[in-house]
Structures are given as C-alpha cells and as structure tokens.
Design a protein around this motif. Sequence first.
Motif, mmCIF file in Angstrom:
data_model
loop_
_atom_site.group_PDB
_atom_site.id
_atom_site.type_symbol
_atom_site.label_atom_id
_atom_site.label_comp_id
_atom_site.label_asym_id
_atom_site.label_seq_id
_atom_site.Cartn_x
_atom_site.Cartn_y
_atom_site.Cartn_z
ATOM 1 N N VAL A 34 0.842 -1.407 -0.127
ATOM 2 C CA VAL A 34 0.020 0.115 -0.009
ATOM 3 C C VAL A 34 0.664 0.934 -0.304
ATOM 4 N N LEU A 35 1.958 1.065 0.834
ATOM 5 C CA LEU A 35 2.913 2.417 0.683
ATOM 6 C C LEU A 35 3.386 2.601 -0.568
ATOM 7 N N GLN A 36 3.814 1.493 -1.290
ATOM 8 C CA GLN A 36 4.334 1.757 -2.678
ATOM 9 C C GLN A 36 3.434 2.274 -3.457
ATOM 10 N N VAL A 37 2.183 1.931 -3.397
ATOM 11 C CA VAL A 37 1.089 2.668 -4.289
ATOM 12 C C VAL A 37 1.086 4.179 -4.076
ATOM 13 N N LEU A 38 1.046 4.579 -2.531
ATOM 14 C CA LEU A 38 1.045 5.724 -1.887
ATOM 15 C C LEU A 38 1.998 6.517 -2.315
ATOM 16 N N THR A 39 3.231 5.987 -2.546
ATOM 17 C CA THR A 39 4.373 6.594 -2.992
ATOM 18 C C THR A 39 4.097 7.062 -4.390
ATOM 19 N N THR A 40 3.807 6.374 -5.094
ATOM 20 C CA THR A 40 3.644 6.738 -6.576
ATOM 21 C C THR A 40 2.730 8.003 -6.821
ATOM 22 N N ILE A 41 1.286 7.815 -5.902
ATOM 23 C CA ILE A 41 0.694 8.921 -6.105
ATOM 24 C C ILE A 41 1.138 10.219 -5.430
#
Length: 129
Positions: A92-99
């Motif tokens: 989830v943190l990977q996705v949030l980092t991308t955003i």
Amino acid sequence: MRTDPPISGGSTPATADTPTDPVAESAAAVYQRIHDSAEFQGVRRHYRNFAFPAVVGVLVWYMLYVVLSVTAPGFMGVRLFGEINVGFVFTVLQVLTTIVVSHQYSRHAAAKRDSAALRLRWKAQEELR
C-alpha cells in the motif's frame, strides 16, 4: 567524402558543401539558440533538480521492498492486525508513494517549469514565422 550516384530525378544528396533547405536551416538555428539560452537551461535545471532525486528515492524504496520480500518473508508476513501483514502495508505504501510523487511532480512542474517552457515555445513559434 562519399558521393552516391544521382537518384532517379537527377538530384544528388545534400552534403556539407551543398546548401540545404533554408527554412530547415533557420529552424535549426532557432532551436539551437533556444537550447543555448539561459531560460532553457533553467527549465532543464529545475527538471533535473526534482526528477533525479525523486527517481533515486523511489527506486531505493522499491528495491528495499523487493529485497525484503525475497530475503525476509518472515518479516513481511508478520501480522499487524487481522489479515493485514507488513508485506501488505509495504505494498500500500508503494502505491501511495507513486501517487504522492506524481502529485509533487505535477505541482513542481506547474510552479517551476510550465510557464518558462510555454514562453520558450511561443518564442520559437514567433521566430519560425
């Protein structure tokens, strides 16, 4: 210097000794002047100052995620609450980092580069008319 036989129609390819299309030559000169300008170099500098650290940071963060997933499956499988484990939180943190990085890139471009790049574009179009 190599000279090829004329192609059907009797014309020879342009070489350094023969003049080329003056319109193309003037366009190249305009773009070269813009490329050499301090304003263009500033646009590139602002881009590099954001993009390089952001890319390095995201790649390091992603590689940490991958390395931990491969080398520490026990750690990544630790349940935090219910069915949620460390690996899921990292994902989830990977996705949030991308955003977040995408949003920051957009804000940085709007604040530091877009107006200067648009001015350079209009300048080039005006000179090419």
